[in-house]
Design a protein around this motif. Structure first.
Motif, PDB file in Angstrom:
ATOM      1  N   ALA A   3       1.084  -1.270  -0.181  1.00  0.00           N
ATOM      2  CA  ALA A   3      -0.012   0.025   0.013  1.00  0.00           C
ATOM      3  C   ALA A   3       0.715   1.258   0.206  1.00  0.00           C
ATOM      4  CB  ALA A   3      -1.034   0.094   1.180  1.00  0.00           C
ATOM      5  N   PHE A   4       2.032   1.153   0.683  1.00  0.00           N
ATOM      6  CA  PHE A   4       2.950   2.426   0.758  1.00  0.00           C
ATOM      7  C   PHE A   4       3.217   3.172  -0.534  1.00  0.00           C
ATOM      8  CE2 PHE A   4       6.906   4.694   0.889  1.00  0.00           C
ATOM      9  CZ  PHE A   4       6.448   5.718   1.653  1.00  0.00           C
ATOM     10  N   PRO A   5       3.697   2.288  -1.796  1.00  0.00           N
ATOM     11  CA  PRO A   5       3.931   2.976  -3.040  1.00  0.00           C
ATOM     12  C   PRO A   5       2.589   3.640  -3.537  1.00  0.00           C
ATOM     13  CG  PRO A   5       4.891   0.910  -2.970  1.00  0.00           C
ATOM     14  CD  PRO A   5       4.147   0.879  -1.749  1.00  0.00           C
ATOM     15  N   LYS A   6       1.352   3.011  -3.101  1.00  0.00           N
ATOM     16  CA  LYS A   6       0.019   3.369  -3.907  1.00  0.00           C
ATOM     17  C   LYS A   6      -0.078   4.867  -3.087  1.00  0.00           C
ATOM     18  CE  LYS A   6      -1.671  -0.479  -5.901  1.00  0.00           C
ATOM     19  NZ  LYS A   6      -2.746  -1.408  -6.140  1.00  0.00           N
ATOM     20  N   LYS A  24       0.472  18.562 -14.183  1.00  0.00           N
ATOM     21  CA  LYS A  24       1.092  17.658 -13.342  1.00  0.00           C
ATOM     22  C   LYS A  24       0.161  16.469 -13.028  1.00  0.00           C
ATOM     23  CE  LYS A  24       5.429  19.288 -11.552  1.00  0.00           C
ATOM     24  NZ  LYS A  24       6.055  19.740 -10.358  1.00  0.00           N
ATOM     25  N   VAL A  25      -0.829  17.209 -12.636  1.00  0.00           N
ATOM     26  CA  VAL A  25      -2.164  16.302 -11.990  1.00  0.00           C
ATOM     27  C   VAL A  25      -2.489  15.189 -13.211  1.00  0.00           C
ATOM     28  CG1 VAL A  25      -4.572  16.181 -11.390  1.00  0.00           C
ATOM     29  CG2 VAL A  25      -3.315  17.946 -10.629  1.00  0.00           C
ATOM     30  N   TYR A  26      -2.797  15.595 -14.467  1.00  0.00           N
ATOM     31  CA  TYR A  26      -3.035  14.769 -15.519  1.00  0.00           C
ATOM     32  C   TYR A  26      -1.862  13.975 -15.862  1.00  0.00           C
ATOM     33  CZ  TYR A  26      -4.192  13.241 -20.260  1.00  0.00           C
ATOM     34  OH  TYR A  26      -4.376  12.530 -21.296  1.00  0.00           O
ATOM     35  N   GLU A  27      -0.683  14.415 -15.947  1.00  0.00           N
ATOM     36  CA  GLU A  27       0.206  13.423 -16.166  1.00  0.00           C
ATOM     37  C   GLU A  27       0.689  12.212 -15.011  1.00  0.00           C
ATOM     38  OE1 GLU A  27       3.494  16.322 -17.265  1.00  0.00           O
ATOM     39  OE2 GLU A  27       2.211  16.907 -19.001  1.00  0.00           O
ATOM     40  N   ARG A  28       0.810  12.772 -14.036  1.00  0.00           N
ATOM     41  CA  ARG A  28       0.848  11.805 -12.900  1.00  0.00           C
ATOM     42  C   ARG A  28      -0.432  10.797 -12.835  1.00  0.00           C
ATOM     43  NH1 ARG A  28       3.525  15.790  -8.361  1.00  0.00           N
ATOM     44  NH2 ARG A  28       5.470  16.242  -9.169  1.00  0.00           N
ATOM     45  N   PHE A  29      -1.394  11.297 -12.789  1.00  0.00           N
ATOM     46  CA  PHE A  29      -2.624  10.466 -12.621  1.00  0.00           C
ATOM     47  C   PHE A  29      -2.616   9.370 -13.664  1.00  0.00           C
ATOM     48  CE2 PHE A  29      -6.983   9.599 -13.421  1.00  0.00           C
ATOM     49  CZ  PHE A  29      -7.583   9.013 -12.080  1.00  0.00           C
ATOM     50  N   MET A  30      -2.531   9.766 -15.052  1.00  0.00           N
ATOM     51  CA  MET A  30      -2.656   8.888 -15.923  1.00  0.00           C
ATOM     52  C   MET A  30      -1.563   8.027 -16.113  1.00  0.00           C
ATOM     53  SD  MET A  30      -5.353   9.639 -17.554  1.00  0.00           S
ATOM     54  CE  MET A  30      -5.877   9.506 -19.026  1.00  0.00           C
ATOM     55  N   ALA A  31      -0.321   8.277 -15.759  1.00  0.00           N
ATOM     56  CA  ALA A  31       0.862   7.399 -15.613  1.00  0.00           C
ATOM     57  C   ALA A  31       0.899   6.567 -14.474  1.00  0.00           C
ATOM     58  CB  ALA A  31       2.192   8.264 -15.330  1.00  0.00           C
ATOM     59  N   PHE A  37      -0.695   2.167  -9.855  1.00  0.00           N
ATOM     60  CA  PHE A  37       0.010   2.698  -8.669  1.00  0.00           C
ATOM     61  C   PHE A  37      -1.127   3.402  -7.778  1.00  0.00           C
ATOM     62  CE2 PHE A  37       4.876   2.838  -9.587  1.00  0.00           C
ATOM     63  CZ  PHE A  37       4.922   1.615  -9.828  1.00  0.00           C
ATOM     64  N   LEU A  38      -2.425   3.585  -8.051  1.00  0.00           N
ATOM     65  CA  LEU A  38      -3.212   4.158  -7.377  1.00  0.00           C
ATOM     66  C   LEU A  38      -4.156   3.137  -6.443  1.00  0.00           C
ATOM     67  CD1 LEU A  38      -4.280   6.774 -10.089  1.00  0.00           C
ATOM     68  CD2 LEU A  38      -2.517   7.167  -8.377  1.00  0.00           C
ATOM     69  N   LEU A  39      -4.392   3.766  -5.342  1.00  0.00           N
ATOM     70  CA  LEU A  39      -5.324   3.137  -4.503  1.00  0.00           C
ATOM     71  C   LEU A  39      -6.559   3.036  -5.036  1.00  0.00           C
ATOM     72  CD1 LEU A  39      -4.625   4.718  -0.889  1.00  0.00           C
ATOM     73  CD2 LEU A  39      -3.839   2.192  -1.514  1.00  0.00           C
TER      74      LEU A  39
END
Length: 97
Positions: A3-6, A24-31, A37-39
């Motif tokens: 869970a930590f990396p997520k 940054k929000v878009y790029e990070r979220f999509m990547a 990698f997201l919870l």
């Protein structure tokens, strides 16, 4: 995956939101979404998608978010109604573009 990396990935997206950096929000979220990698927290995903739909000005990016959101809603199955209002917001945004 632990869970930590997520949690760290989600925090990077939230930090970009707090900074008001839509790119940054878009790029990070999509990547992070691509890498799983997201919870899996529907309320958090709904918040991020809502943020993106209200601030993005690029139709291609809005459509990419809409495609992701609809896929996520499908994965949620019967719990997908938690994002219904965000789906409506995305459709409204696309209709205006």
């Amino acid at each position: 995956m632990a869970a930590f990396p997520k949690i760290s990935a989600d925090l990077l997206v939230v930090k970009a939101m707090l900074d008001g950096d839509i790119d940054k929000v878009y790029e990070r979220f999509m990547a992070f979404e691509d890498c799983d990698f997201l919870l899996d927290a529907p309320w958090l995903r709904a918040t991020i998608f809502r943020y993106l739909f209200t601030r993005l000005a690029d139709k291609q990016r809005v459509q990419a978010c809409m495609d992701r959101l609809l896929a996520y809603q499908g994965r949620l199955g019967h719990g997908g109604e938690v994002v219904d209002d965000v789906v409506a917001l995305g459709k409204e945004k696309l209709a205006k573009m």
